[in-house]
Enzyme design. Structure first.
Site, mmCIF file in Angstrom:
data_model
loop_
_atom_site.group_PDB
_atom_site.id
_atom_site.type_symbol
_atom_site.label_atom_id
_atom_site.label_comp_id
_atom_site.label_asym_id
_atom_site.label_seq_id
_atom_site.Cartn_x
_atom_site.Cartn_y
_atom_site.Cartn_z
ATOM 1 N N PRO A 2 0.787 -1.229 0.000
ATOM 2 C CA PRO A 2 0.000 0.000 0.000
ATOM 3 C C PRO A 2 0.825 1.288 0.000
ATOM 4 O O PRO A 2 1.791 1.431 0.744
ATOM 5 C CB PRO A 2 -0.793 -0.109 1.307
ATOM 6 C CG PRO A 2 -0.596 -1.484 1.811
ATOM 7 C CD PRO A 2 0.669 -1.974 1.229
ATOM 8 N N GLU A 3 0.414 2.205 -0.850
ATOM 9 C CA GLU A 3 0.919 3.569 -0.824
ATOM 10 C C GLU A 3 -0.271 4.472 -0.528
ATOM 11 O O GLU A 3 -1.340 3.985 -0.169
ATOM 12 C CB GLU A 3 1.602 3.918 -2.153
ATOM 13 C CG GLU A 3 2.761 2.977 -2.477
ATOM 14 C CD GLU A 3 3.537 3.390 -3.710
ATOM 15 O OE1 GLU A 3 3.660 4.598 -3.948
ATOM 16 O OE2 GLU A 3 4.013 2.508 -4.436
ATOM 17 N N LYS A 59 0.759 7.678 4.419
ATOM 18 C CA LYS A 59 0.360 6.277 4.530
ATOM 19 C C LYS A 59 -0.118 5.928 5.933
ATOM 20 O O LYS A 59 -0.370 4.764 6.231
ATOM 21 C CB LYS A 59 1.541 5.375 4.148
ATOM 22 C CG LYS A 59 2.113 5.662 2.760
ATOM 23 C CD LYS A 59 3.425 4.924 2.555
ATOM 24 C CE LYS A 59 4.179 5.490 1.352
ATOM 25 N NZ LYS A 59 5.559 4.961 1.276
ATOM 26 N N ARG A 132 2.854 -10.027 6.074
ATOM 27 C CA ARG A 132 4.255 -9.823 6.442
ATOM 28 C C ARG A 132 4.465 -9.213 7.821
ATOM 29 O O ARG A 132 5.605 -9.098 8.268
ATOM 30 C CB ARG A 132 4.941 -8.968 5.374
ATOM 31 C CG ARG A 132 5.100 -9.737 4.083
ATOM 32 C CD ARG A 132 5.785 -8.937 3.030
ATOM 33 N NE ARG A 132 7.104 -8.489 3.472
ATOM 34 C CZ ARG A 132 7.894 -7.711 2.749
ATOM 35 N NH1 ARG A 132 7.483 -7.283 1.590
ATOM 36 N NH2 ARG A 132 9.054 -7.358 3.182
ATOM 37 N N LYS A 164 15.451 20.714 -2.538
ATOM 38 C CA LYS A 164 16.749 20.940 -1.911
ATOM 39 C C LYS A 164 17.409 19.631 -1.501
ATOM 40 O O LYS A 164 16.757 18.606 -1.375
ATOM 41 C CB LYS A 164 16.596 21.852 -0.694
ATOM 42 C CG LYS A 164 15.812 21.258 0.445
ATOM 43 C CD LYS A 164 15.761 22.257 1.602
ATOM 44 C CE LYS A 164 14.980 21.695 2.773
ATOM 45 N NZ LYS A 164 14.861 22.703 3.859
ATOM 46 N N ARG A 261 15.807 1.483 -3.678
ATOM 47 C CA ARG A 261 14.679 0.740 -4.239
ATOM 48 C C ARG A 261 14.850 0.538 -5.740
ATOM 49 O O ARG A 261 15.432 1.384 -6.427
ATOM 50 C CB ARG A 261 13.370 1.506 -3.996
ATOM 51 C CG ARG A 261 12.957 1.551 -2.538
ATOM 52 C CD ARG A 261 12.519 0.200 -2.044
ATOM 53 N NE ARG A 261 12.351 0.197 -0.594
ATOM 54 C CZ ARG A 261 12.098 -0.901 0.107
ATOM 55 N NH1 ARG A 261 12.005 -2.059 -0.479
ATOM 56 N NH2 ARG A 261 11.959 -0.841 1.407
#
Length: 275
Positions: A2-3, A59, A132, A164, A261
């Site tokens: 999930p995001e 999230k 998980r 930045k 990632r």
DNA sequence: ACACGTGTTATGCG
DNA sequence: TCGCATAACACGTG
């Protein structure tokens, strides 16, 4: 996994199906998912309370009890969490399913129930499924480390926060303390839409590029909420093992680790350095 | 068997 | 102390 869009769907589900109901019992026996609380601690705090609202930043989501006079129940879906209430659910895509936008119906393996709230009305309980166990259920969650929600951040705030640092742009937008809600897939999708390379130093973007990224991110996020999740993105299906092709120009995409990632991008439409 | 992973965070380093 | 990179977490899946 999930995001922001999946979490928003889960929040809306809780608002629709759990708000207004009074807690009768809580199963908080999973000491890892409910850490640092001891067994029964969440149950003692919630039994007899009424859910009055469901909120979300990034999230992270939380359920308010007794109009704010009771403790909040914080919920995080981690990498594989899913909220199920009766026949409806929101969060991680259907286990074993195609991952499409069809109505969610499967709750998965009963062994993956990690946290359960039952209600006095005897109706369907709220269950956190999580194969998980990286999800969380906690009382009064600390959200002070989160930046503004990625869907609601203002233009000026976005420019100041994202533009930045020397970290790669993708790492910057996935940093939950900078903006909250962007995960690995949504990051790739938004950067592709904005025609920006994930490996650019964040500070190398000018205001026009930052504005373009903000708009692309918001559009990708809203689209994903509407269609059922980040996996419905246009770029995502092309993140295959072999020969990922840019769905826009057909060029062979690059696959590398960025910000820790797996990252896919189109070297033609998202060049760096700029031509 | 074994590497990988849509998230978070403690730890290490300059 | 800050900014950034990496490992570790738990465990199902290809």
């Amino acid at each position: 996994m999930p995001e922001l869009p999946e979490v928003e769907r889960a929040r809306a589900l809780i608002e629709e199906r759990a708000v207004g109901r009074t807690v009768a019992a809580v199963d908080d026996a999973d000491g890892y998912v409910c850490r640092p609380h001891g067994p029964g601690e969440i149950a003692d705090a919630l039994v007899g309370r009424t859910f009055t609202a469901a909120y979300r930043v990034g999230k992270s989501m939380w359920v308010e009890t007794d109009g704010g006079s009771g403790p909040d129940l914080g919920l995080h879906l981690g990498m594989a969490g899913r909220i199920v209430i009766g026949e409806e659910s929101g969060g991680d895509p259907v286990y074993g399913g195609s991952g499409g936008s069809q109505a969610d119906h499967t709750e998965g393996n009963p062994a993956w129930r990690r946290f359960t709230v039952e209600f006095e009305d005897g109706g369907p309980p709220l269950v956190l499924f999580d194969k998980r166990r990286l999800g969380r259920a906690v009382l009064d969650p600390d959200l002070s480390h989160l930046g503004p929600d990625a869907e609601e951040i203002s233009r000026d705030d976005f420019r100041a926060r994202v533009g930045k640092g020397d970290a790669p742009l993708k790492a910057r937008i996935m940093d939950q303390s900078v903006i909250a809600g962007v995960g690995n897939l949504l990051a790739d999708e938004a950067l592709w839409r904005a025609h920006l390379s994930p490996i650019r130093p964040a500070a190398s973007l000018d205001d026009a590029e930052l504005d373009r990224l903000r708009v692309a991110l918001r559009a990708a996020t809203r689209r994903a909420i509407k269609l059922g999740g980040v996996h419905t993105g246009e770029l995502i299906p092309h993140r295959n093992r072999k020969d990922g092709i840019c769905p826009s120009c057909g060029a062979e995409m690059v696959r590398e680790t960025v910000g820790g990632r797996t990252t896919w991008w189109c070297p033609v439409e998202q060049p760096w350095p700029l031509p």
